[in-house]
Design a protein around this motif. Structure first.
Motif, short mmCIF file in Angstrom:
data_model
loop_
_atom_site.label_atom_id
_atom_site.label_comp_id
_atom_site.label_asym_id
_atom_site.label_seq_id
_atom_site.Cartn_x
_atom_site.Cartn_y
_atom_site.Cartn_z
N ASP A 55 99.09 8.81 -5.43
CA ASP A 55 99.94 8.39 -6.55
C ASP A 55 99.26 7.34 -7.42
O ASP A 55 99.66 7.14 -8.58
CB ASP A 55 101.27 7.84 -6.02
CG ASP A 55 102.10 8.94 -5.38
OD1 ASP A 55 102.88 9.59 -6.10
OD2 ASP A 55 101.93 9.19 -4.17
N GLY A 56 98.27 6.67 -6.87
CA GLY A 56 97.54 5.66 -7.63
C GLY A 56 96.23 5.35 -6.93
O GLY A 56 96.04 5.68 -5.75
N VAL A 57 95.31 4.72 -7.67
CA VAL A 57 93.99 4.39 -7.14
C VAL A 57 93.70 2.92 -7.39
O VAL A 57 93.75 2.46 -8.55
CB VAL A 57 92.88 5.25 -7.78
CG1 VAL A 57 91.51 4.88 -7.20
CG2 VAL A 57 93.16 6.74 -7.59
N VAL A 58 93.40 2.18 -6.33
CA VAL A 58 92.96 0.78 -6.44
C VAL A 58 91.44 0.75 -6.38
O VAL A 58 90.85 1.30 -5.44
CB VAL A 58 93.54 -0.07 -5.30
CG1 VAL A 58 92.89 -1.45 -5.28
CG2 VAL A 58 95.05 -0.21 -5.44
N PHE A 59 90.81 0.13 -7.36
CA PHE A 59 89.35 -0.04 -7.35
C PHE A 59 89.06 -1.44 -6.81
O PHE A 59 89.19 -2.45 -7.52
CB PHE A 59 88.78 0.15 -8.75
CG PHE A 59 88.82 1.57 -9.23
CD1 PHE A 59 87.77 2.44 -8.98
CD2 PHE A 59 89.95 2.06 -9.88
CE1 PHE A 59 87.82 3.77 -9.40
CE2 PHE A 59 90.01 3.39 -10.30
CZ PHE A 59 88.94 4.24 -10.06
N ALA A 60 88.68 -1.51 -5.55
CA ALA A 60 88.49 -2.78 -4.87
C ALA A 60 87.11 -3.36 -5.15
O ALA A 60 86.14 -2.62 -5.30
CB ALA A 60 88.68 -2.61 -3.37
N LEU A 61 87.04 -4.69 -5.19
CA LEU A 61 85.77 -5.39 -5.38
C LEU A 61 85.37 -6.21 -4.16
O LEU A 61 84.24 -6.69 -4.09
CB LEU A 61 85.84 -6.32 -6.60
CG LEU A 61 86.12 -5.67 -7.96
CD1 LEU A 61 86.17 -6.73 -9.05
CD2 LEU A 61 85.07 -4.61 -8.29
N SER A 62 86.29 -6.39 -3.22
CA SER A 62 86.01 -7.26 -2.08
C SER A 62 86.90 -6.87 -0.90
O SER A 62 87.89 -6.12 -1.05
CB SER A 62 86.29 -8.72 -2.46
OG SER A 62 87.68 -8.89 -2.70
N THR A 63 86.56 -7.42 0.26
CA THR A 63 87.40 -7.24 1.44
C THR A 63 88.80 -7.78 1.19
O THR A 63 89.81 -7.19 1.61
CB THR A 63 86.77 -7.92 2.66
OG1 THR A 63 85.52 -7.29 2.96
CG2 THR A 63 87.67 -7.83 3.88
N ASP A 64 88.89 -8.91 0.48
CA ASP A 64 90.20 -9.49 0.16
C ASP A 64 91.05 -8.54 -0.68
O ASP A 64 92.27 -8.43 -0.48
CB ASP A 64 90.04 -10.82 -0.58
CG ASP A 64 89.58 -11.94 0.34
OD1 ASP A 64 89.68 -11.78 1.57
OD2 ASP A 64 89.11 -12.98 -0.18
N ASP A 65 90.41 -7.84 -1.63
CA ASP A 65 91.13 -6.85 -2.43
C ASP A 65 91.73 -5.76 -1.54
O ASP A 65 92.90 -5.39 -1.68
CB ASP A 65 90.20 -6.19 -3.45
CG ASP A 65 90.00 -7.00 -4.71
OD1 ASP A 65 90.68 -8.04 -4.86
OD2 ASP A 65 89.18 -6.59 -5.55
N VAL A 66 90.89 -5.24 -0.64
CA VAL A 66 91.35 -4.17 0.25
C VAL A 66 92.50 -4.68 1.13
O VAL A 66 93.52 -4.00 1.28
CB VAL A 66 90.19 -3.65 1.12
CG1 VAL A 66 90.70 -2.59 2.11
CG2 VAL A 66 89.08 -3.06 0.25
N ALA A 67 92.32 -5.88 1.68
CA ALA A 67 93.36 -6.44 2.55
C ALA A 67 94.68 -6.63 1.80
O ALA A 67 95.76 -6.35 2.34
CB ALA A 67 92.88 -7.76 3.15
N SER A 68 94.60 -7.09 0.55
CA SER A 68 95.82 -7.29 -0.24
C SER A 68 96.53 -5.97 -0.48
O SER A 68 97.77 -5.88 -0.36
CB SER A 68 95.47 -7.95 -1.58
OG SER A 68 94.93 -9.25 -1.38
N ALA A 69 95.77 -4.93 -0.83
CA ALA A 69 96.38 -3.61 -1.07
C ALA A 69 96.99 -3.06 0.21
O ALA A 69 98.10 -2.50 0.20
CB ALA A 69 95.33 -2.65 -1.62
#
Length: 472
Positions: A55-69
């Motif tokens: 339904d959507g795509v998150v383009f992560a830049l860091s481990t913190d980004d992935v963890a937040s998502a």
């Protein structure tokens, strides 16, 4: 049974998605995308299975980004599907219950290189070519080469191998440690840079090959190897596939430390000649490569040549210059596209199996006979030094009879490999396409895998509908 029936249904959580989508948009801004084109790209790629879009795509830049998502998705019980470069072949990145794709391709920083310790630390989106270009001047290289310029995180997630596996091993041998975002958004490190450890459970090996079903790999510590002093490659042709396979079996059993041994059957050679503008003899062919010192390579070459001669090997063409070797291996790596060109307009179904090296000739010969009897077009190519080979089946997806024959052939191929003591996949991974063979291969151990999945991901949000079935 249709090809689509191989997919395991996953219950969709529309209420959870309605809650999480605006929060992701607020958190990531332009790095959260919902356009149809981007969603299609992240739901299908090279798989032959029908596309199932996130339904959507998150383009992560860091481990913190992935963890937040992941924390947001965990809170609202929304599926999460990790995405590297999209080169997987068994529906790994499909979203059967919708959800959020986490694209790691922009996490492409090389964190550290330790030449004195023969290791490096990289983010998950770094590709193998990027890493090797970066460390070229150190005299080191990363040897795992699946053909596609895959991301290293994706290669670890699918336990990839490739052309060099016979000498250097697979991703399970190359990974020292991982940083992983777990299903609840917590972050763990599975090890350190020491070459061995007896401290506790081997979580690194648990995550390698887990295909994003237990967590999302965001950083890797990898082994590196010294660039060999001498490299020699060769092409050799054989009267039949059995002779080529028996050459491989005997070379491995004699302990020759061959770096690569690749098999192309006669149909694959025909395709490569046409696609890569080569003029190889259209016969079963081995591509081999030897690494080491000048003297050791010479000894390996002589011993392999004598074994090959016993099985009718002929027309040896040796290549020691880098440009000549590059030409040979580029043609091998383009085998997938070359095979597709045999029947333009037809869909290609790429599948792989792996058997003990002693059963290689039996399995390949039986598979060729099955292809002929079934009336299919399906070239064979393989990393046969470790018993792994691939079949690219070409099929008209508007022809119900042909699709039925293809499905039956693929099923026989997988069960044949398992019955010979092998596996339904040597390197493609399970994803959706190989799930139906897991019970036959693993028996009661499959229930243990399911227990691990339930324990680590009780909400079943991490790449659901892959590897093991968890009924909701």
């Amino acid at each position: 049974m249709s090809l689509a029936a191989l997919q395991v249904p996953v219950q969709r959580n529309d209420a959870g998605l309605a809650a999480v989508m605006p929060k992701l948009s607020e958190l990531f801004g332009d790095r959260f995308q919902t356009s149809q084109a981007i969603r299609e790209q992240h739901g299908h790629t090279t798989s032959w299975l029908p596309n199932q879009l996130p339904d959507g795509v998150v383009f992560a830049l860091s481990t913190d980004d992935v963890a937040s998502a992941v924390r947001l998705c965990h809170e609202h019980r929304v599926p999460i599907i990790p995405f590297g470069t999209g080169s997987s072949l068994e529906g790994h990145v499909n979203a059967p219950g919708g959800g959020i794709s986490v694209d790691l391709s922009q996490m492409n920083q090389i964190v550290a290189v330790h030449p004195e310790d023969l290791d490096c630390v990289v983010q998950a989106g770094v590709t193998r070519k990027q890493l090797n270009d970066y460390i070229r001047d150190t005299g080191l290289f990363f040897p795992i080469d699946p053909g596609a310029d895959a991301s290293l995180g994706g290669m670890a997630a699918t336990r990839a191998s490739g052309t060099n596996a016979v000498r250097y091993g697979t991703m399970k041998d190359a990974v020292l440690a991982l940083t992983v975002v777990m299903p609840d958004g917590s972050v763990i490190k599975t090890g350190g840079r020491a070459k061995k450890s007896s401290a506790g459970y081997d979580l690194t090996r648990l995550m390698v090959g887990s295909e994003g079903t237990l967590g999302i790999i965001t950083e890797l510590t990898l082994k590196l190897f010294g660039v060999p002093e001498a490299v020699s490659a060769a092409i050799c042709h054989y009267p039949d596939v059995a002779s080529a396979c028996n050459t491989v079996i005997n070379a491995i059993q004699c302990g020759i430390p061959v770096a690569r041994i690749e098999l192309l059957d006669e149909l694959q050679v025909k395709a490569v000649n046409s696609y890569s503008k080569l003029s190889l003899k259209e016969a079963p062919t081995l591509l081999v490569e030897f690494h080491g010192s000048e003297s050791s390579v010479k000894e390996q070459v002589e011993l392999f040549a004598s074994i090959s001669e016993e099985f009718g090997g002929s027309d040896f063409e040796w290549a020691t210059r880098p440009e000549d070797r590059t030409r040979l291996w580029a043609a091998r790596h383009d085998a997938y596209w070359a095979g597709q060109s045999l029947q333009p307009g037809k869909r290609s179904l790429s599948t792989d199996v792996c058997v003990p090296i002693s059963r290689l000739a039996d399995c390949v010969v039986a598979t060729q006979e099955d292809i002929k009897t079934t009336g299919l077009t399906a070239p064979i190519v393989g990393h046969v030094g470790d018993g792994n080979f691939h079949v690219l089946v070409l099929a008209d997806d508007t022809d119900a009879d042909e699709l039925e024959r293809v499905e039956a052939f693929i099923e026989r191929l997988n069960y044949r490999a398992i019955e010979m003591g092998g596996t339904c996949t040597g390197e493609h991974g399970v994803g959706q396409g190989k799930m139906k063979y897991m019970a036959r291969e693993h028996g009661p151990a499959l229930a243990v895998m399911a227990s691990i999945k339930r324990s680590l991901d009780p909400l079943n949000i991490m790449n659901p509908g892959k590897i093991v079935r968890i009924d909701e």
